[in-house]
Scaffold this active site. Structure first.
Site, PDB file in Angstrom:
ATOM      1  N   GLN A 233       0.639 -21.276   3.197  1.00 47.97           N
ATOM      2  CA  GLN A 233       1.959 -21.723   3.649  1.00 47.97           C
ATOM      3  C   GLN A 233       2.064 -21.768   5.175  1.00 47.97           C
ATOM      4  O   GLN A 233       1.605 -20.857   5.863  1.00 47.97           O
ATOM      5  CB  GLN A 233       3.042 -20.778   3.126  1.00 47.97           C
ATOM      6  CG  GLN A 233       4.443 -21.181   3.553  1.00 47.97           C
ATOM      7  CD  GLN A 233       5.484 -20.214   3.046  1.00 47.97           C
ATOM      8  OE1 GLN A 233       5.816 -19.240   3.722  1.00 47.97           O
ATOM      9  NE2 GLN A 233       6.000 -20.465   1.858  1.00 47.97           N
TER      10      GLN A 233
ATOM     11  N   ARG B  98      10.025 -23.972   2.746  1.00 44.59           N
ATOM     12  CA  ARG B  98       9.263 -24.016   3.992  1.00 44.59           C
ATOM     13  C   ARG B  98       8.232 -25.135   4.035  1.00 44.59           C
ATOM     14  O   ARG B  98       8.025 -25.760   5.075  1.00 44.59           O
ATOM     15  CB  ARG B  98       8.564 -22.666   4.199  1.00 44.59           C
ATOM     16  CG  ARG B  98       9.536 -21.534   4.389  1.00 44.59           C
ATOM     17  CD  ARG B  98       8.842 -20.204   4.331  1.00 44.59           C
ATOM     18  NE  ARG B  98       9.779 -19.131   4.629  1.00 44.59           N
ATOM     19  CZ  ARG B  98       9.445 -17.848   4.672  1.00 44.59           C
ATOM     20  NH1 ARG B  98       8.198 -17.487   4.420  1.00 44.59           N
ATOM     21  NH2 ARG B  98      10.337 -16.932   4.954  1.00 44.59           N
TER      22      ARG B  98
ATOM     23  N   HIS C 154       1.322 -19.120   8.134  1.00 42.53           N
ATOM     24  CA  HIS C 154       2.161 -17.956   7.876  1.00 42.53           C
ATOM     25  C   HIS C 154       1.719 -17.093   6.700  1.00 42.53           C
ATOM     26  O   HIS C 154       1.690 -15.873   6.809  1.00 42.53           O
ATOM     27  CB  HIS C 154       3.593 -18.435   7.639  1.00 42.53           C
ATOM     28  CG  HIS C 154       4.593 -17.334   7.434  1.00 42.53           C
ATOM     29  ND1 HIS C 154       4.749 -16.297   8.346  1.00 42.53           N
ATOM     30  CD2 HIS C 154       5.478 -17.083   6.437  1.00 42.53           C
ATOM     31  CE1 HIS C 154       5.699 -15.482   7.920  1.00 42.53           C
ATOM     32  NE2 HIS C 154       6.141 -15.925   6.754  1.00 42.53           N
TER      33      HIS C 154
ATOM     34  N   GLU D  63      13.513 -17.306   8.941  1.00 35.65           N
ATOM     35  CA  GLU D  63      14.445 -18.181   8.237  1.00 35.65           C
ATOM     36  C   GLU D  63      15.875 -17.654   8.308  1.00 35.65           C
ATOM     37  O   GLU D  63      16.836 -18.377   8.087  1.00 35.65           O
ATOM     38  CB  GLU D  63      14.008 -18.250   6.776  1.00 35.65           C
ATOM     39  CG  GLU D  63      14.260 -19.568   6.102  1.00 35.65           C
ATOM     40  CD  GLU D  63      13.265 -19.760   4.977  1.00 35.65           C
ATOM     41  OE1 GLU D  63      13.714 -19.986   3.857  1.00 35.65           O
ATOM     42  OE2 GLU D  63      12.060 -19.685   5.242  1.00 35.65           O
TER      43      GLU D  63
ATOM     44  N   LEU E  25       6.819 -15.813  14.872  1.00 37.13           N
ATOM     45  CA  LEU E  25       7.788 -16.275  13.873  1.00 37.13           C
ATOM     46  C   LEU E  25       9.229 -16.083  14.314  1.00 37.13           C
ATOM     47  O   LEU E  25       9.611 -15.025  14.813  1.00 37.13           O
ATOM     48  CB  LEU E  25       7.556 -15.512  12.560  1.00 37.13           C
ATOM     49  CG  LEU E  25       8.353 -16.014  11.364  1.00 37.13           C
ATOM     50  CD1 LEU E  25       7.876 -17.386  10.940  1.00 37.13           C
ATOM     51  CD2 LEU E  25       8.220 -15.035  10.204  1.00 37.13           C
TER      52      LEU E  25
ATOM     53  N   HIS F  20       4.921 -21.830   8.017  1.00 41.06           N
ATOM     54  CA  HIS F  20       6.347 -21.594   8.266  1.00 41.06           C
ATOM     55  C   HIS F  20       6.811 -22.598   9.309  1.00 41.06           C
ATOM     56  O   HIS F  20       6.142 -22.800  10.328  1.00 41.06           O
ATOM     57  CB  HIS F  20       6.566 -20.171   8.768  1.00 41.06           C
ATOM     58  CG  HIS F  20       7.989 -19.719   8.704  1.00 41.06           C
ATOM     59  ND1 HIS F  20       8.974 -20.246   9.508  1.00 41.06           N
ATOM     60  CD2 HIS F  20       8.603 -18.793   7.921  1.00 41.06           C
ATOM     61  CE1 HIS F  20      10.119 -19.659   9.227  1.00 41.06           C
ATOM     62  NE2 HIS F  20       9.921 -18.775   8.271  1.00 41.06           N
TER      63      HIS F  20
ATOM     64  N   ASP G 123     -10.473  -9.039   5.999  1.00 39.65           N
ATOM     65  CA  ASP G 123     -11.774  -8.413   5.731  1.00 39.65           C
ATOM     66  C   ASP G 123     -11.931  -7.942   4.277  1.00 39.65           C
ATOM     67  O   ASP G 123     -12.951  -8.246   3.646  1.00 39.65           O
ATOM     68  CB  ASP G 123     -12.011  -7.226   6.679  1.00 39.65           C
ATOM     69  CG  ASP G 123     -11.639  -7.551   8.106  1.00 39.65           C
ATOM     70  OD1 ASP G 123     -12.273  -8.440   8.685  1.00 39.65           O
ATOM     71  OD2 ASP G 123     -10.704  -6.936   8.628  1.00 39.65           O
TER      72      ASP G 123
ATOM     73  N   PHE H  35      19.076 -18.091   2.197  1.00 36.68           N
ATOM     74  CA  PHE H  35      17.693 -18.248   2.634  1.00 36.68           C
ATOM     75  C   PHE H  35      17.106 -19.482   1.976  1.00 36.68           C
ATOM     76  O   PHE H  35      17.532 -19.884   0.884  1.00 36.68           O
ATOM     77  CB  PHE H  35      16.871 -17.006   2.249  1.00 36.68           C
ATOM     78  CG  PHE H  35      16.176 -16.354   3.413  1.00 36.68           C
ATOM     79  CD1 PHE H  35      16.880 -15.589   4.321  1.00 36.68           C
ATOM     80  CD2 PHE H  35      14.818 -16.506   3.605  1.00 36.68           C
ATOM     81  CE1 PHE H  35      16.255 -14.982   5.390  1.00 36.68           C
ATOM     82  CE2 PHE H  35      14.170 -15.904   4.663  1.00 36.68           C
ATOM     83  CZ  PHE H  35      14.887 -15.141   5.561  1.00 36.68           C
TER      84      PHE H  35
ATOM     85  N   GLY I 265       0.805  -1.212   0.000  1.00 33.20           N
ATOM     86  CA  GLY I 265       0.000   0.000   0.000  1.00 33.20           C
ATOM     87  C   GLY I 265       0.841   1.266   0.000  1.00 33.20           C
ATOM     88  O   GLY I 265       0.541   2.222  -0.721  1.00 33.20           O
TER      89      GLY I 265
ATOM     90  N   ARG J  45       5.374 -20.188  -1.294  1.00 32.65           N
ATOM     91  CA  ARG J  45       6.236 -19.017  -1.452  1.00 32.65           C
ATOM     92  C   ARG J  45       7.616 -19.263  -0.847  1.00 32.65           C
ATOM     93  O   ARG J  45       7.735 -19.786   0.261  1.00 32.65           O
ATOM     94  CB  ARG J  45       5.596 -17.805  -0.776  1.00 32.65           C
ATOM     95  CG  ARG J  45       6.505 -16.571  -0.804  1.00 32.65           C
ATOM     96  CD  ARG J  45       5.858 -15.393  -0.122  1.00 32.65           C
ATOM     97  NE  ARG J  45       5.656 -15.553   1.296  1.00 32.65           N
ATOM     98  CZ  ARG J  45       6.614 -15.486   2.218  1.00 32.65           C
ATOM     99  NH1 ARG J  45       7.887 -15.332   1.850  1.00 32.65           N
ATOM    100  NH2 ARG J  45       6.324 -15.605   3.498  1.00 32.65           N
TER     101      ARG J  45
END
Length: 482
Positions: free
Chosen positions: A240, A286, A352, A255, A252, A242, A221, A120, A20, A394
């Site tokens: 997904q 993941r 996640h 990673e 969390l 995690h 929403d 990663f 945004g 992802r």
């Protein structure tokens, strides 16, 4: 108009996370009168929870190329990824990181002054040969720094913010979007926003699960509201998990921890990823690691016979942990009461990220059918949207790449649309549905508790529509939802 609390802007953005804010920045750069409506103060948006980094093939430590990043994205998504979207993601990631750097984002640095990068999960060199350093990071506060940087730029460009306003309805004139309705959380007043374009960057909906890394605000929403207005949703079955959420809490542990060398161990102290993914080990994608953790637990190798395993930092130099993973170590100390430098950390998979959402094209234009027919005036980017760039799963760091690359593209496309589109009249009863809902809630004195219903749905979703699913379990969930 005659409407109380009426606002008119060329474009209204719902959500003040990375997607945004980047869209708002691009719109404002092109002279569009834009407002951002967010149920949180912008710098508290969930983008700030992203710890590990932004994947971009800068090649600052080892050779890397956008083609390799694209390959990993497609493969990681089980080859259900839209390959055109993956190409855009990988190529524009590099430009986006440099754009953020020029805006002032304080990336961590290598000794030669270049942007620091680390390994990663799922990111490889030369089409899968082995791990590569691709994640650009600012310690383990990368998302937080992105929010601060973009928000400052938006303030500089005179973007208008309506903080702590909760969207309750989408306003349409025929098949064209022409505004939204929102409630002020400060005084419960109802506000109507008239716009040529509405751009959604409202994030995910992980709160439909009982154990999740998502903040309490992530209830989805706007996605549900779009669906109620006849806009279809895409890939909603792909959610997904995690692998490393704090046990029972779901908070969390990025990673980045495994990128710095943390190891997953079962009750026997075994590094069990050696059996499942001998090449990538603890940096496998993941979805795979989440499944393997549950397989270990089902085989009776969970810690103390319970449904968690350990994430072990104890072999890593404490100086590295404190310098590169300060937030992660603080989370463990505050929420678990243990020191990760000395004791392995209890973790379990946590809900996640939603791969599915509002369907869009590569420019963030919302589409309503397989022919890519646009919904005039509607745009979406980030986790609330589905450009199919993540396929069925992802890769780590690709969330920040997604919200920034496609948030920027959404802003550019939204500006083009606003310059050519004509104003559509706003229906005089635009806010009636919202007012009726509020009055019904205030007048209600009996029936089931909304909190109880939500809790029951969350537990059912976690147990039967989580990492492992069966036809029987899904049918049970369907009956519960119905």
């Amino acid at each position: 108009m005659g409407l109380e609390n009426y606002h008119k802007y060329d474009a209204v953005i719902v959500g003040a996370g990375g997607a945004g804010l980047y869209a708002a920045l691009e719109l404002s750069r092109q002279g569009v009168n834009v407002a951002v409506v967010s149920k949180l103060y912008p710098t508290r948006s969930h983008t700030g929870a992203a710890q590990g980094g932004i994947g971009a093939a800068l090649g600052n430590i080892a050779e890397d190329h956008p083609e390799w990043h694209m390959f990993d994205t497609v493969k990681g998504g089980d080859y259900l990824t839209d390959q055109d979207a993956a190409r855009v993601l990988a190529e524009e990631a590099v430009l986006t990181v440099y754009d953020l750097e020029h805006m002032g984002l304080p990336f961590s640095r290598l000794e030669n002054g270049k942007i620091a990068q680390r390994k990663f999960g799922g990111h490889t060199r030369n089409f899968g040969e082995g791990p590569v350093e691709r994640a650009c990071y600012a310690a383990d506060r990368t998302g937080h720094m992105i929010l601060q940087t973009l928000y400052q730029q938006c303030i500089k460009n005179n973007v208008t913010f309506f903080d702590e306003f909760h969207m309750t309805d989408l306003v349409m004139n025929g098949d064209t979007v022409c505004g939204i309705v929102a409630v002020s959380l400060y005084d419960s007043s109802v506000h109507t926003f008239h716009a040529k374009a509405v751009l959604f960057g409202s994030g995910g909906f992980g709160r439909m699960f009982s154990v999740t890394s998502n903040a309490h605000a992530l209830t989805g929403d706007p996605v549900a509201i779009c669906f109620r207005h006849g806009i279809p949703l895409e890939d909603m079955e792909f959610f997904q998990f995690h692998p490393t959420g704090i046990y029972k809490m779901g908070i969390l542990l990025s990673e980045a921890a495994r990128g710095e060398g943390a190891i997953l161990r079962n009750k026997d102290g075994e590094r069990f990823m050696e059996r499942y993914a001998p090449t990538m080990l603890d940096l496998a994608p993941r979805d795979m690691i989440s499944r393997y953790i549950y397989m270990e637990i089902r085989a009776g190798r969970g810690i103390e016979g319970k449904d968690y395993v350990h994430l072990d930092f104890t072999h890593i130099d404490p100086k590295i942990i404190e310098e590169r993973l300060p937030d992660i170590t603080d989370f463990v100390r505050v929420y678990m009461g243990i020191d990760p430098v000395k004791v392995p950390v209890p973790i379990q998979p946590t809900a996640h990220y939603a791969m599915g959402g509002i369907p869009t094209d590569l420019d963030g234009c919302v589409i309503k059918d397989p022919k890519n027919t646009p919904v005039p005036g509607a745009f979406a980017a980030g986790e609330c949207a589905c450009v199919s760039v993540h396929g069925a799963n992802r890769l780590g760091t690709n969330s920040l790449v997604d919200i920034l690359v496609f948030g920027r593209r959404m802003g550019i496309a939204g500006a083009d649309y606003c310059r050519s589109a004509e104003w559509k009249p706003l229906p005089s009863d635009a806010s009636d549905t919202t007012r009726a809902q509020i009055e019904a809630i205030l007048a209600n004195s009996s029936g089931q508790s909304a909190a109880d219903i939500r809790r029951e749905l969350q537990v059912e979703m976690m147990d039967k529509a989580g990492v492992f699913r069966t036809g029987e379990g899904l049918e049970t969930v369907k009956k519960t939802v119905d």
